[in-house]
Design an enzyme around this catalytic site. Sequence first.
Site, short mmCIF file in Angstrom:
data_model
loop_
_atom_site.label_atom_id
_atom_site.label_comp_id
_atom_site.label_asym_id
_atom_site.label_seq_id
_atom_site.Cartn_x
_atom_site.Cartn_y
_atom_site.Cartn_z
N GLY A 156 -24.45 22.19 -13.58
CA GLY A 156 -24.38 21.07 -14.52
C GLY A 156 -23.70 21.47 -15.81
N HIS B 168 4.03 0.48 7.47
CA HIS B 168 3.55 1.27 8.61
C HIS B 168 4.42 2.51 8.75
CE1 HIS B 168 1.97 2.25 12.57
NE2 HIS B 168 3.22 2.45 12.95
N GLU C 161 -28.00 25.06 -2.68
CA GLU C 161 -28.34 23.77 -3.26
C GLU C 161 -29.85 23.56 -3.18
OE1 GLU C 161 -29.06 20.18 -4.63
OE2 GLU C 161 -27.10 21.15 -4.90
#
Length: 486
Positions: free
Chosen positions: A284, A458, A217
């Site tokens: 991209g 729950h 990156e």
Amino acid sequence: MSDDRSPSTPPAAEALTRCDALVLGAGQAGGPLARALTDAGRRVVLVEATHVGGTCVNEGCTPTKTMIASARVAHLARRAGEYGVHAGKVHVDFPAVQARKDEVVAQFRSGNEQGLTEAGVEVVMGRARFTGPHAVQVALPDGTHRAFEAPLVFINTGARPTWPDLPGLQDVDALDSTGLLGLKERPEKLLILGGGPVALEFAQAFARFGSDVTVLERGERLLEREDEDVAAALTEALTADGVTVLCGHQALEARRAEGGLSLRVRGPKGEKTLHGTHLLVAVGRTPNTDDLGLDAAGVEVDDHGHICVNDDLLTGVDGVYALGDVRGGPAYTHAAYDDYRIVRDALLHGTHRSWRDRLVPYTVFTDPELARIGLDEQGAHEQERPARVYTLPMSKVARATETGETRGLIRAVVEASTDRLLGATVLGAGGGELLSVLQVALHGGLTAADLREGIFSHPTWSEALNNLFMQDPVEVPGAQERNDPR
């Protein structure tokens, strides 16, 4: 005899078909719109260059999430001992994983094709190019052409992976996401250029399949649009799964090497060379507008090649619309589908809604999933928006402890003056599903108090919202408060 006709001039013998609407691209906006217009009594021709269903069905959501499901099963099988279950050594049959993926894609694509056929849409396979504002020439697979005219034209041609200008890239058989999905054998050492959602989903999945994976990156951290602690937590989860993450690294050159390829990179400590068997390029996407002949139609694009549209998704040419990735904005299937609804409602129901003011959620399908809508904490600070930020670690969620999925957190940003949600982030197992609960609350105008006092089953993931809004919030001061001299 040579043919000196310009590409924008239809062949002389070409028959002209006039219809009520032309739809260019059978993606998640074009296909539904073609069906809706046909159901409304319009004669519709849909032109598709490759396959019905668009990127989502064929090279995006459907195949990747199917593969990610297989990778998660492998991951859980390796963790079986943590749950008191002994499953033995895990072996990933990669060709079988791919076969399962292909079967699911074929099923989804067939469903899309059947829907168009049953609606009565005329589907033409070929590549479309404008020859005028409402005229299109289609190059068919057999080398012939057809010409069409319609008062309404809808451009839904999508986008494709971007290839950076990197020396040697074309010489090393680098792969884009589509190429990686088509591999028959599992990569031994996979290098990935890019640190966005596509890169990270593939990185984790292939690491779980058994590949040695390295992500490069250019930025200082992954997912710079997210809160720093959220990005750090996801990076930690990827690293725990065996992914090597190199941030602040720029690729300089790719070369063929014995057993695969080498990649020369520059990082904070200087240059070094990485070796791999495969290279994925995931930096991209580029809109599919460069070969549409938009000049002949008078349709304008921005500096990135995206088609310019108004609030109704209408271009500067009357009757010509652009929908989905081709017009820019969030490149998500659900955003493209909502583009369809905006155009459908405007044309068939006389109601108007702008794409500019909608809140679009997104989910990165890593494990844990990263899902968000609206403002996060750093966004609230940047906007100097008076807000309260509530955060709950997944380690404090009962359901997470019971299922052994304690990585991540839940975060909500609440407007200080109204107690209503401005945005939410969920990093956790099934994060996209829990975010949907917060999204509905946001759309419904519910307050933090409503969710704090709400009754949820729950133990469910949603029950964590009670505890989330019981936490002590971080106060984000507004601009006026920040500048108050008192």
